[in-house]
Design an enzyme around this catalytic site. Structure first.
Site, PDB file in Angstrom:
ATOM      1  N   GLY A 103      25.957  68.315  35.012  1.00  0.00           N
ATOM      2  CA  GLY A 103      25.883  68.281  36.337  1.00  0.00           C
ATOM      3  C   GLY A 103      26.128  69.825  37.061  1.00  0.00           C
ATOM      4  N   SER A 143      24.626  71.186  39.789  1.00  0.00           N
ATOM      5  CA  SER A 143      23.316  71.989  40.605  1.00  0.00           C
ATOM      6  C   SER A 143      23.887  72.052  41.902  1.00  0.00           C
ATOM      7  CB  SER A 143      22.138  71.023  40.249  1.00  0.00           C
ATOM      8  OG  SER A 143      21.820  70.963  39.252  1.00  0.00           O
ATOM      9  N   GLY A 163      26.995  70.600  45.179  1.00  0.00           N
ATOM     10  CA  GLY A 163      28.246  69.707  45.680  1.00  0.00           C
ATOM     11  C   GLY A 163      29.601  70.084  44.836  1.00  0.00           C
ATOM     12  N   ILE A 164      30.351  69.130  44.432  1.00  0.00           N
ATOM     13  CA  ILE A 164      31.640  69.423  44.091  1.00  0.00           C
ATOM     14  C   ILE A 164      31.450  70.327  42.605  1.00  0.00           C
ATOM     15  CG2 ILE A 164      33.609  68.501  43.038  1.00  0.00           C
ATOM     16  CD1 ILE A 164      33.164  66.183  44.952  1.00  0.00           C
ATOM     17  N   GLY A 165      30.575  69.830  41.990  1.00  0.00           N
ATOM     18  CA  GLY A 165      30.429  70.546  40.916  1.00  0.00           C
ATOM     19  C   GLY A 165      30.092  72.085  40.683  1.00  0.00           C
ATOM     20  N   LYS A 224      20.111  67.975  35.032  1.00  0.00           N
ATOM     21  CA  LYS A 224      18.580  67.577  35.037  1.00  0.00           C
ATOM     22  C   LYS A 224      17.752  68.178  35.948  1.00  0.00           C
ATOM     23  CE  LYS A 224      17.856  63.224  35.222  1.00  0.00           C
ATOM     24  NZ  LYS A 224      17.793  61.648  35.725  1.00  0.00           N
ATOM     25  N   ASP A 278      19.834  66.105  30.038  1.00  0.00           N
ATOM     26  CA  ASP A 278      20.338  64.669  30.605  1.00  0.00           C
ATOM     27  C   ASP A 278      21.699  64.451  29.716  1.00  0.00           C
ATOM     28  OD1 ASP A 278      20.998  62.371  31.395  1.00  0.00           O
ATOM     29  OD2 ASP A 278      18.959  61.638  31.629  1.00  0.00           O
ATOM     30  N   TYR A 307      30.195  49.628  39.816  1.00  0.00           N
ATOM     31  CA  TYR A 307      30.538  51.053  39.886  1.00  0.00           C
ATOM     32  C   TYR A 307      31.929  51.080  39.367  1.00  0.00           C
ATOM     33  CZ  TYR A 307      31.579  55.786  42.220  1.00  0.00           C
ATOM     34  OH  TYR A 307      31.877  56.853  42.028  1.00  0.00           O
TER      35      TYR A 307
END
Length: 281
Positions: A13, A15, A17-19, A38, A70, A164
């Site tokens: 990931g 792309s 936000g947090i990442g 992705k 992915d 979840y």
């Protein structure tokens, strides 16, 4: 070690936000960042792509490599690991950031979404970590950092959103197991989770829109906390389920007002898997 300069970080990931916040913070030290994500083209409800993220990382002072793929796909993960090694000579830090969220109860959730959460959260974390191990073993400062909650086996969380909870606790079990399995190799494995909800697209789209964002902190708090973990000695800092506030307090940062999305607000919402905050926190 007090800096990530020259180290190579591989993230799933990232792309947005947090990442992206974590990657950009590492880049400020001059780290190399490889993103496996992705999103190659702009999406209507999601800001940014893996390519715009790579550009921001480079602007922050690091080197960046975008790998479109992915984390559920074995070949894509192998390709990302190989690309990191080919470009930067090795891998020092793995950040398992990619995640899928659906809080519907058992009666309502479809198995396609159940499988998606298992494949991205638990399997993806296991796969990326596993594939990187041979290269982490060659690093003098190897860390696996996973964005997952502390393990709490009281019935309340599984009873609230079983599918979840299974997926995220599976992710946390990767930390628990790898910390023990890789201890002698000097590879640290830790988890990090936010005390409050964080202002991201997932919160806006799935947890309550603008109202939820108003009770959140910015991704910067997770970026600062995530930075503080892999600069520590991997042989003495492993097997922990960190919460962002606690990490920052250990670093001497106790004034967290600057991380609020709404400065001066008394309202903050606890993140999933953690107890509610005291009123006025």
């Amino acid at each position: 070690m007090t800096t990530l300069a020259g180290l190579t970080l591989l993230m799933s990931g990232g792309s947005r936000g947090i990442g992206l916040a974590i990657a950009t913070r590492a880049a400020q030290d001059g780290a190399n960042v490889v993103l496996l994500a992705k999103t190659a083209e702009p999406q209507p409800r999601l800001e940014g792509t893996v390519h715009t993220a790579a550009a921001q990382i480079q602007e922050a002072g690091g080197q960046a490599l975008a790998v479109v793929g992915d984390v559920r796909n074995d070949d894509d993960v192998t390709r990302a690991v190989d690309a990191a090694v080919d470009r930067f000579g090795g891998i020092d830090i793995v950040v398992n950031n990619a995640s899928a969220l659906d809080l519907r109860p058992t009666r309502e959730i479809d198995m396609k979404k159940y499988d998606l959460m298992q494949d991205i959260n638990a399997r993806g974390t296991f796969l990326l970590s596993k594939t990187a191990i041979p290269h982490l073993e060659r690093s003098a400062h190897a860390h696996v950092l996973t964005l997952s909650p502390p393990l709490d086996l009281r019935p309340k969380w599984a009873g609230a959103y079983l599918a979840y909870t299974m997926a995220k606790y599976g992710t946390s079990l990767v930390t628990l197991g790898l910390a023990e399995e890789l201890r002698e190799a000097g590879i640290a494995a830790n988890s990090l989770w936010p005390r409050t909800t964080i202002a991201t697209a997932a919160v806006a789209n799935l947890l309550g829109g603008e109202e939820a964002l108003a009770g959140s902190r910015t991704p910067a708090i997770m970026a600062d906390a995530a930075y503080a973990v892999p600069v520590r000695d991997p042989r003495s800092c492993t097997g922990n389920f960190f919460v962002d506030e606690e990490v920052l307090a250990h670093e001497g940062v106790t004034d967290l007002e600057g991380y609020r999305t709404v400065p001066g607000s008394n309202r903050l919402e606890a993140d999933l898997f953690l107890e509610p905050l005291e009123s006025g926190a």
